[in-house]
Design a protein around this motif. Structure first.
Motif, mmCIF file in Angstrom:
data_model
loop_
_atom_site.group_PDB
_atom_site.id
_atom_site.type_symbol
_atom_site.label_atom_id
_atom_site.label_comp_id
_atom_site.label_asym_id
_atom_site.label_seq_id
_atom_site.Cartn_x
_atom_site.Cartn_y
_atom_site.Cartn_z
ATOM 1 N N VAL A 6 -38.098 43.669 13.535
ATOM 2 C CA VAL A 6 -38.381 41.500 13.345
ATOM 3 C C VAL A 6 -36.700 42.292 14.345
ATOM 4 C CG1 VAL A 6 -37.484 39.808 12.174
ATOM 5 C CG2 VAL A 6 -39.644 41.600 11.633
ATOM 6 N N ALA A 25 -39.853 31.730 18.496
ATOM 7 C CA ALA A 25 -41.223 30.868 17.639
ATOM 8 C C ALA A 25 -41.754 31.732 16.465
ATOM 9 C CB ALA A 25 -42.436 31.764 18.623
ATOM 10 N N SER A 26 -42.281 31.101 15.414
ATOM 11 C CA SER A 26 -42.786 30.889 14.520
ATOM 12 C C SER A 26 -42.843 32.853 14.267
ATOM 13 C CB SER A 26 -44.262 30.757 13.739
ATOM 14 O OG SER A 26 -44.914 31.176 12.996
ATOM 15 N N GLY A 27 -42.909 33.586 13.663
ATOM 16 C CA GLY A 27 -42.152 34.808 13.640
ATOM 17 C C GLY A 27 -41.179 35.658 13.595
ATOM 18 N N SER A 28 -40.698 34.960 14.835
ATOM 19 C CA SER A 28 -39.459 35.360 16.150
ATOM 20 C C SER A 28 -38.124 36.199 14.609
ATOM 21 C CB SER A 28 -39.293 34.925 16.918
ATOM 22 O OG SER A 28 -38.413 33.572 16.235
ATOM 23 N N GLY A 29 -38.381 35.939 13.534
ATOM 24 C CA GLY A 29 -37.408 36.785 13.080
ATOM 25 C C GLY A 29 -35.936 35.486 12.336
ATOM 26 N N SER A 44 -35.023 32.993 10.058
ATOM 27 C CA SER A 44 -35.013 32.917 8.886
ATOM 28 C C SER A 44 -34.150 34.511 8.414
ATOM 29 C CB SER A 44 -36.278 32.676 7.199
ATOM 30 O OG SER A 44 -36.690 31.437 8.416
ATOM 31 N N THR A 45 -35.291 35.081 9.129
ATOM 32 C CA THR A 45 -34.448 36.742 8.617
ATOM 33 C C THR A 45 -33.120 36.916 8.763
ATOM 34 O OG1 THR A 45 -37.081 38.056 9.106
ATOM 35 C CG2 THR A 45 -35.232 39.488 9.154
ATOM 36 N N GLU A 48 -34.817 25.619 9.658
ATOM 37 C CA GLU A 48 -35.520 24.052 9.372
ATOM 38 C C GLU A 48 -35.047 22.702 8.721
ATOM 39 O OE1 GLU A 48 -38.047 23.837 11.536
ATOM 40 O OE2 GLU A 48 -38.313 26.202 11.728
ATOM 41 N N HIS A 85 -36.866 23.933 15.102
ATOM 42 C CA HIS A 85 -38.645 24.254 16.484
ATOM 43 C C HIS A 85 -38.078 22.971 17.243
ATOM 44 C CE1 HIS A 85 -40.498 27.898 14.888
ATOM 45 N NE2 HIS A 85 -40.957 27.610 13.161
#
Ligand SMILES: Nc1ncnc2c1ncn2[C@@H]1O[C@H](COP(=O)(O)OP(=O)(O)OP(=O)(O)O)[C@@H](O)[C@H]1O
Ligand SMILES: [Mg+2]
Length: 225
Positions: free
Chosen positions: A20, A39-43, A45-46, A171, A203
């Protein structure tokens, strides 16, 4: 405040591995308000979890407030989170049966060590945190009787309660309408002006516009947005 070099984060899913974050660098100065886009899933939160010492399973260097996070023991990480970091999430995560004040004071009961805090001192500190987010009048109110923006401000007060130097927000305006969200962003601006470092995954263009800088997370690395 934050200095990350060559950060690599992989998730293992059975035999498959998903990379990620892939050699990511990040520098954030004290008192900066930085927006993290992607983008969503780009990392996003990680990355916030790693910087906030919620996740220590990574490669590379992550120095936050003078601590090399990978060198900390689990107990050291807990102390670091308590003393240094405040978290704000999209879902406000308030306990419905508690008043605004009780929600704000809640983290004090989960300190890893030390004597239990005196209830009066605790309540005074909680009221001060609520005043800082403009909610002094709503201290006794339960979340169900607060607006969305007020709930998020209670969550911010809770994050500020222990006097963190770094605020990580994931977010934070995602569940709020434009006007209410603008109030939360204005609050972040004011906190950054007081010297708090704020890193906010978002976002929303409005949040980005209010930040000192915006970074885009793409293919595991950051670049100016
Ligand atoms: N615990 C986990 N195990 C396996 N894969 C995970 C785990 N957590 C996250 N991922 C994967 O890592 C990638 C990044 O997730 P992350 O939640 O950081 O994205 P994001 O940028 O915050 O997205 P969003 O904008 O939707 O919140 C996603 O592909 C996700 O599926
Ligand atoms: Mg996310």
């Amino acid at each position: 405040m934050i200095r990350v070099r060559g950060l690599v984060k992989r998730f293992q899913d059975g035999p498959a591995s998903l990379t990620v974050l892939d050699g990511l660098d990040l520098d954030v100065a004290p008192g900066e308000l930085v927006a993290l886009q992607g983008a969503s899933g780009s990392g996003k939160s990680t990355l916030l979890h790693i910087v906030g010492a919620l996740d220590a399973a990574f490669e590379g260097e992550a120095r936050v407030a003078g601590e090399e996070l990978r060198a900390l023991t689990p107990a050291g990480r807990a102390r670091f989170r308590n003393a240094t970091v405040g978290f704000v999430f999209q879902a406000f995560n308030l306990l419905p049966g508690l008043s605004a004040l009780e929600n704000v004071c809640l983290p004090a009961w989960f300190r890893p060590a030390g004597p239990a805090p005196a209830p009066r001192a605790l309540a005074a500190a909680g009221r001060a945190a609520l005043a800082r987010v403009g909610l002094a009048e709503k201290a006794e109110q339960r979340p169900a009787r607060l607006s969305g923006g007020e709930r998020q401000r209670v969550a911010v007060a809770r994050a500020l309660f222990a006097g963190p130097r770094l605020l990580l927000a994931d977010e934070p305006t995602g569940n709020l309408d434009a006007v209410t969200g603008a109030g939360v962003i204005a609050l972040f601006r004011a906190l950054a002006a007081e010297g708090l470092t704020v890193l906010v995954a978002t976002h929303e263009e409005r949040v980005t516009a209010a930040a000192d800088r915006a970074l885009l997370l793409e293919r595991g690395r950051l670049r100016p947005a």
